[in-house]
Design a protein around this motif. Structure first.
Motif, PDB file in Angstrom:
ATOM      1  N   GLY A 467      49.957 -87.604  51.788  1.00  0.00           N
ATOM      2  CA  GLY A 467      49.288 -88.279  52.897  1.00  0.00           C
ATOM      3  C   GLY A 467      48.291 -89.308  52.413  1.00  0.00           C
ATOM      4  O   GLY A 467      48.222 -90.425  52.939  1.00  0.00           O
ATOM      5  N   LEU A 468      47.509 -88.944  51.400  1.00  0.00           N
ATOM      6  CA  LEU A 468      46.546 -89.900  50.842  1.00  0.00           C
ATOM      7  C   LEU A 468      47.262 -91.050  50.158  1.00  0.00           C
ATOM      8  O   LEU A 468      46.805 -92.205  50.215  1.00  0.00           O
ATOM      9  N   GLY A 469      48.398 -90.768  49.514  1.00  0.00           N
ATOM     10  CA  GLY A 469      49.171 -91.843  48.886  1.00  0.00           C
ATOM     11  C   GLY A 469      49.691 -92.845  49.899  1.00  0.00           C
ATOM     12  O   GLY A 469      49.687 -94.064  49.643  1.00  0.00           O
ATOM     13  N   ASN A 470      50.140 -92.364  51.061  1.00  0.00           N
ATOM     14  CA  ASN A 470      50.592 -93.278  52.115  1.00  0.00           C
ATOM     15  C   ASN A 470      49.458 -94.172  52.605  1.00  0.00           C
ATOM     16  O   ASN A 470      49.649 -95.361  52.859  1.00  0.00           O
ATOM     17  N   ILE A 471      48.262 -93.586  52.748  1.00  0.00           N
ATOM     18  CA  ILE A 471      47.119 -94.370  53.222  1.00  0.00           C
ATOM     19  C   ILE A 471      46.724 -95.422  52.199  1.00  0.00           C
ATOM     20  O   ILE A 471      46.520 -96.598  52.529  1.00  0.00           O
ATOM     21  N   THR A 472      46.609 -95.025  50.931  1.00  0.00           N
ATOM     22  CA  THR A 472      46.173 -95.968  49.893  1.00  0.00           C
ATOM     23  C   THR A 472      47.223 -97.035  49.614  1.00  0.00           C
ATOM     24  O   THR A 472      46.885 -98.124  49.153  1.00  0.00           O
ATOM     25  N   ALA A 473      48.500 -96.733  49.887  1.00  0.00           N
ATOM     26  CA  ALA A 473      49.518 -97.768  49.719  1.00  0.00           C
ATOM     27  C   ALA A 473      49.348 -98.869  50.762  1.00  0.00           C
ATOM     28  O   ALA A 473      49.615-100.045  50.495  1.00  0.00           O
ATOM     29  N   SER A 474      48.907 -98.497  51.968  1.00  0.00           N
ATOM     30  CA  SER A 474      48.685 -99.487  53.026  1.00  0.00           C
ATOM     31  C   SER A 474      47.323-100.150  52.899  1.00  0.00           C
ATOM     32  O   SER A 474      47.188-101.359  53.112  1.00  0.00           O
ATOM     33  N   TYR A 475      46.306 -99.367  52.562  1.00  0.00           N
ATOM     34  CA  TYR A 475      44.940 -99.885  52.429  1.00  0.00           C
ATOM     35  C   TYR A 475      44.441 -99.514  51.034  1.00  0.00           C
ATOM     36  O   TYR A 475      43.886 -98.425  50.838  1.00  0.00           O
ATOM     37  N   ARG A 476      44.654-100.396  50.075  1.00  0.00           N
ATOM     38  CA  ARG A 476      44.352-100.043  48.686  1.00  0.00           C
ATOM     39  C   ARG A 476      42.859 -99.884  48.433  1.00  0.00           C
ATOM     40  O   ARG A 476      42.462 -99.204  47.501  1.00  0.00           O
ATOM     41  N   TRP A 477      42.023-100.475  49.257  1.00  0.00           N
ATOM     42  CA  TRP A 477      40.580-100.318  49.107  1.00  0.00           C
ATOM     43  C   TRP A 477      40.148 -98.890  49.411  1.00  0.00           C
ATOM     44  O   TRP A 477      39.085 -98.449  48.967  1.00  0.00           O
ATOM     45  N   PHE A 478      40.978 -98.150  50.147  1.00  0.00           N
ATOM     46  CA  PHE A 478      40.610 -96.779  50.490  1.00  0.00           C
ATOM     47  C   PHE A 478      40.610 -95.871  49.263  1.00  0.00           C
ATOM     48  O   PHE A 478      39.943 -94.833  49.261  1.00  0.00           O
ATOM     49  N   ALA A 479      41.322 -96.241  48.216  1.00  0.00           N
ATOM     50  CA  ALA A 479      41.306 -95.446  46.986  1.00  0.00           C
ATOM     51  C   ALA A 479      39.907 -95.427  46.374  1.00  0.00           C
ATOM     52  O   ALA A 479      39.432 -94.369  45.927  1.00  0.00           O
ATOM     53  N   ALA A 480      39.240 -96.571  46.357  1.00  0.00           N
ATOM     54  CA  ALA A 480      37.866 -96.617  45.837  1.00  0.00           C
ATOM     55  C   ALA A 480      36.922 -95.822  46.735  1.00  0.00           C
ATOM     56  O   ALA A 480      36.016 -95.127  46.242  1.00  0.00           O
ATOM     57  N   VAL A 481      37.140 -95.896  48.055  1.00  0.00           N
ATOM     58  CA  VAL A 481      36.313 -95.116  48.982  1.00  0.00           C
ATOM     59  C   VAL A 481      36.488 -93.627  48.724  1.00  0.00           C
ATOM     60  O   VAL A 481      35.514 -92.856  48.720  1.00  0.00           O
ATOM     61  N   TYR A 482      37.728 -93.199  48.480  1.00  0.00           N
ATOM     62  CA  TYR A 482      37.994 -91.787  48.210  1.00  0.00           C
ATOM     63  C   TYR A 482      37.269 -91.317  46.941  1.00  0.00           C
ATOM     64  O   TYR A 482      36.627 -90.256  46.943  1.00  0.00           O
ATOM     65  N   ILE A 483      37.351 -92.086  45.868  1.00  0.00           N
ATOM     66  CA  ILE A 483      36.719 -91.687  44.605  1.00  0.00           C
ATOM     67  C   ILE A 483      35.204 -91.603  44.764  1.00  0.00           C
ATOM     68  O   ILE A 483      34.564 -90.627  44.347  1.00  0.00           O
ATOM     69  N   ILE A 484      34.609 -92.616  45.378  1.00  0.00           N
ATOM     70  CA  ILE A 484      33.148 -92.622  45.547  1.00  0.00           C
ATOM     71  C   ILE A 484      32.698 -91.485  46.458  1.00  0.00           C
ATOM     72  O   ILE A 484      31.707 -90.794  46.185  1.00  0.00           O
ATOM     73  N   ALA A 485      33.446 -91.257  47.546  1.00  0.00           N
ATOM     74  CA  ALA A 485      33.039 -90.238  48.511  1.00  0.00           C
ATOM     75  C   ALA A 485      33.192 -88.824  47.945  1.00  0.00           C
ATOM     76  O   ALA A 485      32.284 -87.999  48.061  1.00  0.00           O
ATOM     77  N   CYS A 486      34.332 -88.543  47.312  1.00  0.00           N
ATOM     78  CA  CYS A 486      34.613 -87.171  46.881  1.00  0.00           C
ATOM     79  C   CYS A 486      33.882 -86.780  45.607  1.00  0.00           C
ATOM     80  O   CYS A 486      33.566 -85.597  45.427  1.00  0.00           O
ATOM     81  N   PHE A 487      33.641 -87.733  44.721  1.00  0.00           N
ATOM     82  CA  PHE A 487      33.068 -87.372  43.425  1.00  0.00           C
ATOM     83  C   PHE A 487      31.597 -87.754  43.284  1.00  0.00           C
ATOM     84  O   PHE A 487      30.968 -87.373  42.295  1.00  0.00           O
ATOM     85  N   PHE A 488      31.046 -88.500  44.243  1.00  0.00           N
ATOM     86  CA  PHE A 488      29.640 -88.885  44.132  1.00  0.00           C
ATOM     87  C   PHE A 488      28.863 -88.568  45.419  1.00  0.00           C
ATOM     88  O   PHE A 488      27.886 -87.821  45.386  1.00  0.00           O
ATOM     89  N   VAL A 489      29.311 -89.131  46.555  1.00  0.00           N
ATOM     90  CA  VAL A 489      28.547 -88.992  47.794  1.00  0.00           C
ATOM     91  C   VAL A 489      28.546 -87.543  48.276  1.00  0.00           C
ATOM     92  O   VAL A 489      27.480 -86.968  48.566  1.00  0.00           O
ATOM     93  N   LEU A 490      29.713 -86.916  48.365  1.00  0.00           N
ATOM     94  CA  LEU A 490      29.789 -85.542  48.840  1.00  0.00           C
ATOM     95  C   LEU A 490      29.026 -84.565  47.947  1.00  0.00           C
ATOM     96  O   LEU A 490      28.247 -83.739  48.457  1.00  0.00           O
ATOM     97  N   PRO A 491      29.201 -84.588  46.607  1.00  0.00           N
ATOM     98  CA  PRO A 491      28.402 -83.677  45.775  1.00  0.00           C
ATOM     99  C   PRO A 491      26.896 -83.895  45.913  1.00  0.00           C
ATOM    100  O   PRO A 491      26.137 -82.917  45.984  1.00  0.00           O
ATOM    101  N   LEU A 492      26.458 -85.151  45.970  1.00  0.00           N
ATOM    102  CA  LEU A 492      25.028 -85.412  46.107  1.00  0.00           C
ATOM    103  C   LEU A 492      24.504 -84.951  47.471  1.00  0.00           C
ATOM    104  O   LEU A 492      23.380 -84.451  47.579  1.00  0.00           O
TER     105      LEU A 492
END
Length: 614
Positions: A467-492
């Motif tokens: 599901g995430l692969g389908n989203i990032t294939a259409s909106y490639r900027w969402f991959a950067a949002v996912y990395i920042i949100a899951c590994f930095f914003v959410l833990p903090l």
């Protein structure tokens, strides 16, 4: 400036993470490989010899690129330790914060992100447990956090394949299936461990039941990579452990290793020959003292041994260089694999990797893949290296995501076996606690496999990754949002709530979790049984478009990107205009000088460039 218009058919809601949209052609089908080359039987002797020679040269080049890729990952880890190692040690120092399981989990994630090595962060935890600063129960959530933090590397590697949509879809899904497995395992096992302590109890029983002898940690791949990496940089990894333990002198020490061979001699002073050798205890003057004298025998031989720069400066230099080499090697490896994996070779490799055993033994194939992943990770001694290596293969279609999933699970097992062997090298008085922490890591991953692999229905990480692969294939900027949100914003965010106290954590966290569970349940029912829902909830159309679709956000990103491009072009045009005006003024001055000086020749006057009108 041209602003790209969002495609109307690419709007995605959260339902895509639960169930991918059905299409006429499944985008997850592996691409067909056609044999477009000249058949082997049609080649003459010279052609066959030339093909064999080219194949051998490509194989040698591929092995060389893989070697540089692994070495660059090692240097990248050293760079992160130089840039943030002392901060990581100081984070571990506050044991009162670590008593909170959620805070311990987040600290494990953040420290592993800082040092880019789960083995380094795990060794810090083992050192603190051995020194008595942390108990084994307090260290368990930190170990879970290191498991999450180490999975960011292959996700970043997948970002380098964003050029082609289909390749990026598969590569990003193949990388994030490891992320989803770790996150889901923590969501289930961390509350279970906090309530029952089953990981601590099981590992304690294992340690007490077996008489385990001290051993040596193996050096497998390090034997090959250390000559190159140690000629570039060598770190004194005891500094970060000393900071975590609380030794004040360690805060002023550099991570750069200066002396590779030293000798420490302890002597006893009897006569009071210097003030530093005498001290007073009450009314008694003591003249007997043990003195440790360190002799520096051999200096290290690496590039930065005599460089007068701070650890942060050296870390940033190595970070830039290692990322450059890492990305270059990865791009070249992908291109080389595309050229090598053609025709019959690609068909054979693809068939061997992705084919299941015949009925009724098809279920065995996945478990063999887990063993292969564990064995390969044990050889390279890094789960990040192994998962980062298979990510490009998933992208180009050689390995399916269904096969990459058990390989990633096996890599989680393989990295824990290395930690177990490393813990067995601990001294006798520290062996039990060090080995117990390593076994906690192993049992955590085994428990996750039991949860999310044996029954096909429970393999949620595959569906979430697709599901995430389908989203990032259409909106490639969402991959950067996912990395920042899951590994930095959410833990903090979780760390901040845990510091505020359990009342704030429960008051904020529980409503958010309830809302998230409600959204997931409604999405599943909308897809499978919409008749169970009231008419208003059978679609999210009653919400604003930006609340259930990425299309409006894609327009915002497109506008921002276009404005940035316009600003860059405007700045470039302004600089060109200034240069042109400067040349005009210089030309005017020279032209005036020609007329003021009659001695100048006419030819020289005509050769001077006249000013252009502005």
């Amino acid at each position: 400036c041209f602003v790209p218009e969002a495609k109307p058919n690419l709007a995605h809601s959260t339902v895509a993470l639960v169930e991918p949209d059905s299409e006429e052609r499944d985008p997850w089908d592996l691409p067909e490989i056609k044999d477009t080359g000249v058949p082997w039987s049609a080649l003459d002797t010279r052609g066959k010899a030339l093909r064999v020679l080219v194949s051998v040269l490509k194989l040698i080049l591929l092995l060389g690129l893989l070697y540089m890729f692994i070495c660059s990952l090692d240097i990248l880890s050293s760079a992160f330790q130089l840039a943030g190692g002392k901060t990581a040690g100081e984070i571990f120092q506050d044991s009162s914060v670590l008593s909170n399981p959620l805070a311990g989990l987040v600290i494990g994630v953040l420290v592993t992100l800082l040092v880019q090595s789960s083995s380094t962060s795990s060794s810090i935890v083992v050192s603190m447990v051995s020194a008595g600063i942390l108990t084994v129960q307090m260290a368990v959530p930190i170990i879970m956090g290191t498991n999450i933090g180490t999975s960011v590397t292959n996700t970043l590697v997948a970002m380098t394949q964003a050029g082609d949509r289909s390749t990026f879809r598969r590569a990003f899904a193949g990388a994030t299936v490891h992320d989803f497995f770790n996150w889901l395992s923590v969501l289930v096992l961390l509350p279970l461990e906090a309530a029952t302590g089953y990981l601590y109890i099981l590992t304690k029983l294992i340690i007490d039941s077996f008489h385990i002898q001290s051993g040596e940690a193996p050096d497998l791949l390090n034997v090959i990579t250390d000559p190159l990496t140690e000629s570039i940089i060598q770190l004194d990894e005891s500094v970060i452990r000393d900071i975590a333990i609380g030794i004040p002198e360690a805060k002023n020490k550099s991570f750069i290793k200066k002396w590779c061979q030293t000798y420490t001699n302890t002597v006893r002073r009897v006569n009071c020959t210097a003030p530093s050798l005498c001290w007073v205890d009450g009314n008694t003057t003591i003249t007997l003292k043990n003195m440790s004298e360190t002799y520096y025998i051999k200096k290290c031989q690496h590039l930065f041994v005599d460089v007068n720069l701070t650890d942060l400066a050296i870390g940033l230099i190595l970070l830039a260089l290692s990322l450059l080499v890492l990305c270059s090697c990865l791009v070249l490896i992908v291109k080389l694999l595309n050229s090598m994996l053609k025709g019959q070779v690609a068909l054979v490799i693809k068939k061997i990797i992705n084919t299941d055993f015949p009925f009724p033994f098809g279920w065995v194939t996945g478990y063999i893949a887990i063993l292969v992943g564990a064995g390969m990770t044990f050889i390279v001694q890094s789960s990040s290296v192994f998962t980062s290596a298979i990510t490009p293969l998933v992208g180009i279609g050689v390995i399916s995501i269904e096969r990459a999933y058990p390989l990633s699970l096996g890599s989680n097992i393989g990295t824990t076996t290395t930690a177990i062997l490393a813990a067995m090298a601990s001294p006798g008085d520290k062996l039990a606690n060090a080995l117990q922490i390593a076994l906690v890591h192993l049992l955590f991953n085994l428990s996750g496999i039991v949860l999310w692999y044996p029954i096909p229905f429970t393999r949620f990480p595959i569906r979430l990754a697709k599901g995430l692969g389908n989203i990032t294939a259409s909106y490639r900027w969402f991959a950067a949002v996912y990395i920042i949100a899951c590994f930095f914003v959410l833990p903090l965010f979780v760390f901040s709530l845990s510091l505020a106290g359990w009342q704030v954590l429960v008051g904020v966290g529980v409503p958010l979790i309830v809302v998230l569970v409600f959204i997931v349940v409604v999405n599943v029912l909308q897809k499978r049984r919409p008749d169970f829902l009231p008419a208003a909830l059978r679609s999210w159309d009653f919400l604003p478009l930006w609340a259930h679709s990425l299309a409006p956000w894609d327009k915002v990103v497109g506008v921002c990107t276009a404005k940035c491009c316009c600003c860059c072009k405007c700045c470039q045009g302004t600089n060109e205009e200034h240069e042109e005006q400067k040349s005009v003024l210089n030309g005017t001055k020279v032209h005036k000088a020609v007329y003021d000086n009659p001695a100048m020749s006419v030819e020289k006057e005509e050769s001077i460039k006249r000013p252009k009108p502005t």
